[in-house]
Design an enzyme around this catalytic site. Structure first.
Site, PDB file in Angstrom:
ATOM      1  N   GLN A 216      11.580 -11.614 -42.332  1.00  0.00           N
ATOM      2  CA  GLN A 216      10.832 -10.375 -42.078  1.00  0.00           C
ATOM      3  C   GLN A 216       9.419 -10.521 -42.627  1.00  0.00           C
ATOM      4  OE1 GLN A 216      13.882  -7.503 -43.713  1.00  0.00           O
ATOM      5  NE2 GLN A 216      13.263  -6.311 -41.944  1.00  0.00           N
TER       6      GLN A 216
ATOM      7  N   THR B 110      10.546  -9.122 -37.327  1.00  0.00           N
ATOM      8  CA  THR B 110      11.922  -9.168 -37.808  1.00  0.00           C
ATOM      9  C   THR B 110      12.675 -10.129 -36.899  1.00  0.00           C
ATOM     10  OG1 THR B 110      11.815  -6.880 -38.588  1.00  0.00           O
ATOM     11  CG2 THR B 110      13.998  -7.857 -38.358  1.00  0.00           C
ATOM     12  N   VAL B 111      13.179 -11.204 -37.480  1.00  0.00           N
ATOM     13  CA  VAL B 111      13.809 -12.273 -36.711  1.00  0.00           C
ATOM     14  C   VAL B 111      15.313 -12.245 -36.959  1.00  0.00           C
ATOM     15  CG1 VAL B 111      13.900 -14.758 -36.309  1.00  0.00           C
ATOM     16  CG2 VAL B 111      11.715 -13.667 -36.867  1.00  0.00           C
TER      17      VAL B 111
ATOM     18  N   LYS C  62      13.404 -12.186 -31.701  1.00  0.00           N
ATOM     19  CA  LYS C  62      12.224 -11.818 -32.492  1.00  0.00           C
ATOM     20  C   LYS C  62      11.735 -10.442 -32.065  1.00  0.00           C
ATOM     21  CE  LYS C  62       8.302 -14.454 -34.292  1.00  0.00           C
ATOM     22  NZ  LYS C  62       7.513 -15.682 -34.106  1.00  0.00           N
TER      23      LYS C  62
ATOM     24  N   ASP D 118      -2.913 -20.669 -36.126  1.00  0.00           N
ATOM     25  CA  ASP D 118      -2.056 -20.345 -37.275  1.00  0.00           C
ATOM     26  C   ASP D 118      -1.210 -21.547 -37.684  1.00  0.00           C
ATOM     27  OD1 ASP D 118      -1.222 -18.638 -39.264  1.00  0.00           O
ATOM     28  OD2 ASP D 118       0.266 -17.605 -38.053  1.00  0.00           O
TER      29      ASP D 118
END
Length: 323
Positions: free
Chosen positions: A60, A64-65, A78, A175
């Site tokens: 999280q 939230t996976v 996901k 990222d």
């Protein structure tokens, strides 16, 4: 069940809107071409996660996976954190979907499908059984052998090169960091998390997107100029090279890049490398690796290599005398 039904009311309207937006963004970024994915219903994902059972949550951080069982296959589901809806969250999830539709690479987490019946699309991805590079580095277990670190660097370099080169319009990840590098059960590295990714379209200068990324990994020139290009990913990847080299995380060692550059200038790098690397490293390999890392973290993008050049050099380094 009543609570979940409320979350999914108006699903026909969501499906039409999200489907149209997804197609529009896909056409804009990749001329409509992409990898076939499956569209799942909200009910299918509800069942796969046992009504979004909190015991199935894997992480999280931004999302939230959940770990889910979908059609007899273990998958990652996901969702927006707490299913919150906002314009930034919508962009974040659409970016992931549109970017991953264009990617089919063994070292990139695969998008299997999505659900369009919810306010923000829910993503279904392949389930990666292992953990992150970040968690391994920060754990108290022994560092990976030098040969494995070289392999991981090469695998992720190949993935980023694919993003930059496979389409006429390059994909910038924005990222690249240790927490977004996952390992499967065989410790094969896979790049994940495309929420900040963008596609540079013809005629764009790269300054339309604003500066985004994680502190420590962001290209200093990008921060200064707001100009986004492939060399921004090269810098972030260079930081990961240093994390693999030192077996430290830049978020815990904010001066890692500066210390590395000074150590290279003074010739004292060997004094601060971890013990396992000192024991195993091949002299020619380590010298070539550190020289490459130094090029990647140069302050000016024009002084950095391309990711294609980085990937080629890493393969060359791996082909040297390996212990």
């Amino acid at each position: 069940m009543k609570k979940m039904k409320k979350k999914f009311e108006g699903k026909e309207e969501y499906f039409m809107r999200n489907g149209a937006l997804l197609l529009e963004k896909q056409v804009a970024s990749s001329t409509g071409k992409g990898i076939a994915i499956k569209i799942f219903t909200a009910e299918e994902l509800n069942k796969a996660t046992n009504n979004y059972d909190t015991s199935l949550i894997q992480s999280q951080i931004k999302s939230t996976v959940y770990k889910g069982d979908l059609e007899g296959r273990i998958v990652t589901i996901k969702t927006p954190q707490a299913l919150q809806v906002s314009s930034s969250t919508t962009d974040y999830f659409f970016n992931q979907a549109v970017t991953q539709i264009q990617i089919n690479h063994k070292h990139v987490v695969r998008l299997l499908g999505c659900c369009l019946e919810t306010p923000i699309p829910i993503l279904v991805q392949e389930f990666i059984r292992g953990s992150t590079l970040s968690s391994h580095i920060t754990s108290k277990v022994d560092p990976f052998p030098w040969s494995d670190r070289l392999r991981i660097a090469t695998e992720i370099a190949d993935a980023v090169t694919y993003l930059h080169c496979v389409n006429s319009n390059p994909i910038i990840h924005r990222d690249i960091r240790s927490n977004n590098i996952l390992f499967d059960e065989n410790y094969v590295a896979k790049l994940s998390n495309f929420g900040l990714s963008v596609v540079i379209l013809p005629g764009k200068t790269g300054n339309e997107f604003g500066v985004k990324g994680r502190h420590g990994y962001i290209d200093p020139e990008y921060i200064e100029t707001s100009l986004l290009n492939e060399k921004c990913d090269v810098y972030s990847f260079g930081v990961v090279l240093l994390e693999l080299l030192y077996w430290k995380i830049i978020e815990n060692e904010p001066f890692l890049v500066k210390e590395f550059s000074l150590s290279m200038e003074s010739g004292s790098l060997h004094q601060i490398l971890d013990d396992s690397l000192n024991e195993e490293k091949d002299r020619a390999q380590s010298q070539a690796y550190t020289a490459l890392a130094l090029k990647c973290v140069q302050l000016k993008g024009k002084e950095r290599p391309t990711m294609l050049e980085v990937a080629k050099e890493l393969r060359k380094i791996r082909s040297m005398n390996v212990i």
